[in-house]
Design a protein around this motif. Structure first.
Motif, PDB file in Angstrom:
ATOM      1  N   ARG A 150      43.009  38.762  32.001  1.00 58.28           N
ATOM      2  CA  ARG A 150      41.902  38.919  33.137  1.00 58.28           C
ATOM      3  C   ARG A 150      41.687  39.768  33.340  1.00 58.28           C
ATOM      4  NH1 ARG A 150      43.334  34.076  38.275  1.00 58.28           N
ATOM      5  NH2 ARG A 150      43.735  32.701  37.108  1.00 58.28           N
ATOM      6  N   SER A 173      39.028  42.732  35.587  1.00 58.10           N
ATOM      7  CA  SER A 173      38.697  43.037  37.247  1.00 58.10           C
ATOM      8  C   SER A 173      38.133  44.255  37.168  1.00 58.10           C
ATOM      9  CB  SER A 173      40.384  43.623  38.112  1.00 58.10           C
ATOM     10  OG  SER A 173      41.000  42.495  37.831  1.00 58.10           O
ATOM     11  N   ALA A 188      36.356  38.965  38.741  1.00 53.53           N
ATOM     12  CA  ALA A 188      37.288  39.154  38.258  1.00 53.53           C
ATOM     13  C   ALA A 188      36.616  37.962  37.084  1.00 53.53           C
ATOM     14  CB  ALA A 188      38.556  38.592  38.902  1.00 53.53           C
ATOM     15  N   GLN A 210      43.064  34.589  45.771  1.00 55.69           N
ATOM     16  CA  GLN A 210      42.486  34.121  44.017  1.00 55.69           C
ATOM     17  C   GLN A 210      42.012  32.798  43.560  1.00 55.69           C
ATOM     18  OE1 GLN A 210      42.072  36.650  41.668  1.00 55.69           O
ATOM     19  NE2 GLN A 210      41.320  34.978  40.223  1.00 55.69           N
ATOM     20  N   ASP A 243      39.535  31.110  41.560  1.00 58.76           N
ATOM     21  CA  ASP A 243      39.476  29.577  40.857  1.00 58.76           C
ATOM     22  C   ASP A 243      39.526  28.659  41.321  1.00 58.76           C
ATOM     23  OD1 ASP A 243      40.590  31.982  38.741  1.00 58.76           O
ATOM     24  OD2 ASP A 243      42.620  31.807  39.558  1.00 58.76           O
TER      25      ASP A 243
END
Length: 218
Positions: free
Chosen positions: A21, A23, A28, A84, A88
């Motif tokens: 991942r 950032s 993201a 988060q 997602d």
């Protein structure tokens, strides 16, 4: 310029791997790479999001699941964790499983389990207590009633050979939850021995420091 890869600041070129991942500011990005080709290629690999503070147990989960071809992302901070999950979901990137260390979650993990179970019922949750080596059946039942699939105890002893059987049982619980075939202890022994060989132990604790992130080479 402040970019992060798996919550680590990027100060030099980093070799990305599947599931990393990135950032950049408030954006993201998930890096996906699958070298498999042909008609049998999986359209969406199994994904696990792990919130964990224990280096030892976190390293075990990361290495074992990665070796078993399960994409795992490890974060040590629960900052905006629920946000988060929502992001997602909005991006159709929800993991199939959340591995949550109750010691790393800054709040009541059972409240989170109920929230996630009600909002995203297809997402499985397994809780881990990274401090306690023994957990009663009653505590496990309480966790299950609050939306968790399992509650695991800690792997604290730095000699992983003393934990082979326990680790195998926990890994197989995860594989069963994900709908995968189970593995034997013999399958995991080489992975765990490799972790022992490649990791530098912290002499002041029962946890070890993970190896540095692989770097890109010329």
């Amino acid at each position: 310029n402040g970019s992060l890869v798996n919550d680590h600041p990027v100060t030099e070129p980093v070799l990305l791997k599947n599931g990393d991942r990135i950032s950049i500011g408030e954006t993201a990005i998930i890096f996906e790479h699958n070298s498999e080709t042909g008609p049998e290629k999986s359209a969406k690999p199994l994904q696990v999001l792990m919130l964990h503070s224990s280096t030892l147990q976190g390293e075990v989960w990361q290495e074992v699941l990665s070796t078993l071809k399960i994409s795992i992302f490890w974060t040590a901070s629960d900052n905006d964790f629920t946000n988060q999950i929502d992001l997602d979901a909005a991006a159709n990137r929800l993991p199939q499983l959340l591995l949550i260390d109750v010691r790393a979650y800054d709040g009541n993990p059972y409240y989170f389990c109920r929230w996630c179970h009600n909002k995203y019922p297809k997402v499985l949750i397994i809780l881990i207590d990274s401090i306690r080596e023994e957990i009663s059946n009653l505590e496990c039942q309480v966790a299950i009633k609050n939306g968790a699939a399992k509650l695991f105890s800690a792997i604290q002893n730095k000699d992983l050979r003393l934990n082979f059987s326990k680790i195998t049982t926990q890994v197989n619980n995860v594989l069963i939850a994900l709908g995968n075939e189970t593995v034997t202890e013999d399958t995991l022994v080489p992975i765990l021995r490799m972790l022992e060989d490649q990791s530098s132990y912290d002499a002041s604790a029962t946890m070890f420091t993970p190896p540095p992130q692989p770097q890109a080479t010329e």
